[in-house]
Design an enzyme around this catalytic site. Structure first.
Site, PDB file in Angstrom:
ATOM      1  N   ALA A  14      -0.393  -9.314 -10.568  1.00  0.00           N
ATOM      2  CA  ALA A  14       0.471 -10.532 -10.424  1.00  0.00           C
ATOM      3  C   ALA A  14       1.748 -10.919 -11.019  1.00  0.00           C
ATOM      4  CB  ALA A  14      -0.450 -11.391 -10.792  1.00  0.00           C
ATOM      5  N   SER A  15       1.525  -9.484 -11.607  1.00  0.00           N
ATOM      6  CA  SER A  15       3.156  -9.513 -12.092  1.00  0.00           C
ATOM      7  C   SER A  15       4.215  -8.497 -11.666  1.00  0.00           C
ATOM      8  CB  SER A  15       3.308  -8.945 -13.579  1.00  0.00           C
ATOM      9  OG  SER A  15       2.562  -6.987 -13.223  1.00  0.00           O
ATOM     10  N   GLY A  16       3.640  -8.337 -10.209  1.00  0.00           N
ATOM     11  CA  GLY A  16       4.661  -7.625  -9.305  1.00  0.00           C
ATOM     12  C   GLY A  16       5.143  -9.183  -7.849  1.00  0.00           C
ATOM     13  N   SER A 135      -2.226  -1.033   2.866  1.00  0.00           N
ATOM     14  CA  SER A 135      -0.809  -0.333   2.532  1.00  0.00           C
ATOM     15  C   SER A 135      -0.611   0.141   4.504  1.00  0.00           C
ATOM     16  CB  SER A 135       0.231   0.101   1.707  1.00  0.00           C
ATOM     17  OG  SER A 135       0.853   0.923   2.337  1.00  0.00           O
ATOM     18  N   TYR A 148      -2.526   8.013  -2.234  1.00  0.00           N
ATOM     19  CA  TYR A 148      -2.202   6.785  -2.370  1.00  0.00           C
ATOM     20  C   TYR A 148      -1.981   6.500  -1.071  1.00  0.00           C
ATOM     21  CZ  TYR A 148       0.695   2.651  -1.997  1.00  0.00           C
ATOM     22  OH  TYR A 148       0.818   1.514  -2.157  1.00  0.00           O
ATOM     23  N   SER A 151      -6.317   6.238  -1.363  1.00  0.00           N
ATOM     24  CA  SER A 151      -6.358   5.356  -1.412  1.00  0.00           C
ATOM     25  C   SER A 151      -6.910   3.385  -0.539  1.00  0.00           C
ATOM     26  CB  SER A 151      -6.124   4.670  -3.062  1.00  0.00           C
ATOM     27  OG  SER A 151      -4.521   3.848  -2.948  1.00  0.00           O
TER      28      SER A 151
END
EC number: 1.1.1.100
Length: 241
Positions: A14-16, A135, A148, A151
Site C-alpha cells: 500500500a505504500s506504492g 502483470s 519476475y 512469479s
C-alpha cells in the site's frame, strides 16, 4: 454504485503508487482498510490522506511468519488485495540463484501464504474477495525479467487453482494484470524510451494507478459475485488475450 460499507480490506504494497490508489478507492467506497507495506513512513502518509477508518500494519513479506501474522491480526477480513512485489532484473545467464529465489519468495510464495491464511478466515463467514495483482509480463514475458515473469505467471495459475477450491464457500479469487502504469519508475524514463513504449499501446498513453484500482474495486464488490478464476487486463490494449 459500488458500496463496500461494513467490509474490511487488506491491501499489501500500500505504500506504492498502485497499492495506495487501491487503498484510497476502497476506503472511499466505505471499506475499513488495513494498509500494509514495509515502509512505515509512507504508510503513515497514506493514513493522513484517508484520515479515518484505517489500520496500519508494517510487514516484511520476506518473513513468512510475518505473512501469517498479518492475516491473523485482522479480526475481520472480507477483501484481500495482494499487490506487493519486487523486481531484480538481469539477463538469465547473469541471474544469480538468490536473485531468482527472492523474487519468487515475495511475489509468489508470500502471496500464496496470504491467500491461504485469508481463505481460512473467509471460509468461516462463507464470504470473501481475493484479488492478486499480476502483470502484463506474466502473460507476454519480458527479457531480463525471467524471475519476475515467472512469479507473475505463477500468480495467475495459483489464482485459478484457488478459485476452484473455494468457489462453493462464497469466495472469489481473481487477478488483475496491469500493463505500463505511470509510476516513479516510468517517470525516470527519457522521452525516447517513453515514446517507444507508448507506440505499443493502442490507447496511446500510460495507465494510471487509479485505472488498476477501479478494476480491483469492481472485483471486490458484490457486482462481481459471478466472476472467479479470471484475469482482468488493464493495459490499454498493449496485450489482447
Amino acid at each position: 454504485m459500488i458500496d463496500l460499507t461494513g467490509k474490511t480490506s487488506l491491501i499489501t504494497g500500500a505504500s506504492g503508487g498502485i497499492g495506495g490508489a487501491i487503498a484510497r478507492l476502497l476506503h472511499k467506497l466505505g471499506s475499513h482498510v488495513i494498509i500494509s507495506g514495509s515502509n512505515e513512513e509512507k504508510l503513515q502518509s497514506l493514513g493522513k490522506v484517508v484520515k479515518d477508518n484505517y489500520t496500519i500494519e508494517v510487514c516484511n513479506l520476506a518473513d513468512k511468519e510475518e505473512c501469517r501474522n498479518l492475516i491473523s491480526k485482522a479480526s475481520k477480513l472480507d477483501i484481500l488485495v495482494c499487490n506487493a512485489g519486487i523486481t531484480s532484473d538481469t539477463l538469465a545467464i547473469r541471474m544469480k540463484d538468490e536473485d531468482f529465489d527472492k523474487v519468487i519468495d515475495i511475489n509468489l510464495k508470500a502471496n500464496f501464504i496470504l491467500n491461504r491464511e485469508a481463505i481460512k478466515k473467509m471460509i468461516q463467514n462463507r464470504y470473501g474477495r481475493i484479488i492478486n495483482i499480476s502483470s502484463i509480463v506474466g502473460i507476454s514475458g519480458n527479457p531480463g525479467q525471467a524471475n519476475y515473469c515467472a512469479s507473475k505467471a505463477g500468480l495467475i495459475g495459483m489464482t485459478k487453482s484457488l478459485s476452484y477450491e473455494v468457489a462453493t464457500r462464497g469466495i472469489t479469487v481473481n487477478t488483475v494484470a496491469p500493463g505500463f502504469i505511470k509510476s516513479d519508475m516510468t517517470d525516470k524514463l527519457n522521452e525516447k524510451q517513453r515514446e517507444a513504449i507508448v507506440q505499443k499501446i493502442p490507447l496511446g498513453t500510460y495507465g494510471m494507478p487509479e485505472d488498476v484500482a477501479h478494476a480491483v474495486a469492481f472485483l471486490a464488490s458484490d457486482q462481481a459475485s459471478y466472476i472467479t478464476g479470471q484475469t482482468i487486463h488493464v493495459n490499454g490494449g498493449m496485450l489482447m488475450v
